[in-house]
Design an enzyme around this catalytic site. Structure first.
Site, PDB file in Angstrom:
ATOM      1  CE  LYS A   1      -4.218  -1.674   2.350  1.00  0.00           C
ATOM      2  NZ  LYS A   1      -4.803  -2.003   3.468  1.00  0.00           N
TER       3      LYS A   1
ATOM      4  CB  CYS B   1      -1.669   0.789   8.253  1.00  0.00           C
ATOM      5  SG  CYS B   1      -0.820   2.185   9.134  1.00  0.00           S
ATOM      6  CG  ASP B   2      -3.690  -4.830   5.412  1.00  0.00           C
ATOM      7  OD1 ASP B   2      -4.117  -4.133   4.644  1.00  0.00           O
ATOM      8  OD2 ASP B   2      -3.913  -5.761   5.971  1.00  0.00           O
ATOM      9  CB  THR B   3      -5.536  -4.168  10.887  1.00  0.00           C
ATOM     10  OG1 THR B   3      -5.104  -2.762  11.124  1.00  0.00           O
ATOM     11  CG2 THR B   3      -5.868  -4.802  12.180  1.00  0.00           C
TER      12      THR B   3
ATOM     13  N   GLY C   1       0.565  -4.042  10.400  1.00  0.00           N
ATOM     14  CA  GLY C   1       1.842  -3.760   9.762  1.00  0.00           C
ATOM     15  C   GLY C   1       1.596  -2.403   9.241  1.00  0.00           C
TER      16      GLY C   1
END
Length: 170
Positions: free
Chosen positions: A39, A55-57, A92
């Site tokens: 991203k 960000c990625d959850t 992340g």
């Protein structure tokens, strides 16, 4: 946006448009980091010179990564599975500025309340779970019993970690 405004005063939200492709052969922390890097990289390429945060959850239960629900039925099944149990929420984070790039992740353990079938159906019908990994929001009442680690991580932006990384890349 509320969480990011605690760290950065002037910013623009530019969603990445690329498809999220997770390599599930990697450890969960690395999966979240790789998604965040993808991203961040996509947005950075179009905004060279800007400080970019990606960000990625993900939610992990019994070693399985649980994404966003594909349907109301999927959300109901996920909530039933997590009811009364503990799982991990991993976000992340990738921050790029100039030629510097730092990637890291934050992990929080979350324990659910015992959720009744009526609660689950009403909760899903309200729509809140449909755009969230693991089919829930920690800020939604009645779902989470307790957590160990960063609250803001479970919301989707580990504020302390992001702040620390931004200071390092500037």
């Amino acid at each position: 946006m509320e969480l990011l405004s605690q760290i950065v005063k002037d910013f623009e939200i530019i969603p990445a448009k690329g498809e999220e492709c997770a390599d599930n052969s990697l450890p969960p922390e690395r999966v979240a980091e790789r998604l965040a890097e993808n991203k961040c990289g996509e947005v950075f390429e179009k905004n060279n010179g800007a400080l970019v945060i990606g960000c990625d959850t993900i939610v992990v239960y019994n070693g399985v990564i649980l994404g966003k629900p594909r349907s109301a039925e999927d959300a109901i099944a996920t909530l039933k599975m997590l009811s009364g149990k503990t799982h991990s929420v991993i976000t992340g984070v990738c921050v790029r500025c100039g030629n510097k790039k730092i990637t890291a992740s934050e992990k929080t353990e979350v324990r659910f309340n015992d959720l009744s079938e009526d609660f689950i159906k009403t909760y899903v019908a309200g729509g809140s779970p449909m755009d969230k990994a693991g089919s829930y929001g920690i800020q939604d009442g009645g779902v989470v019993k307790s957590y160990s680690g960063s609250y803001t991580n479970v919301v989707g932006l580990p504020v302390e970690l992001v702040k620390k990384i931004i200071e390092e890349v500037r």
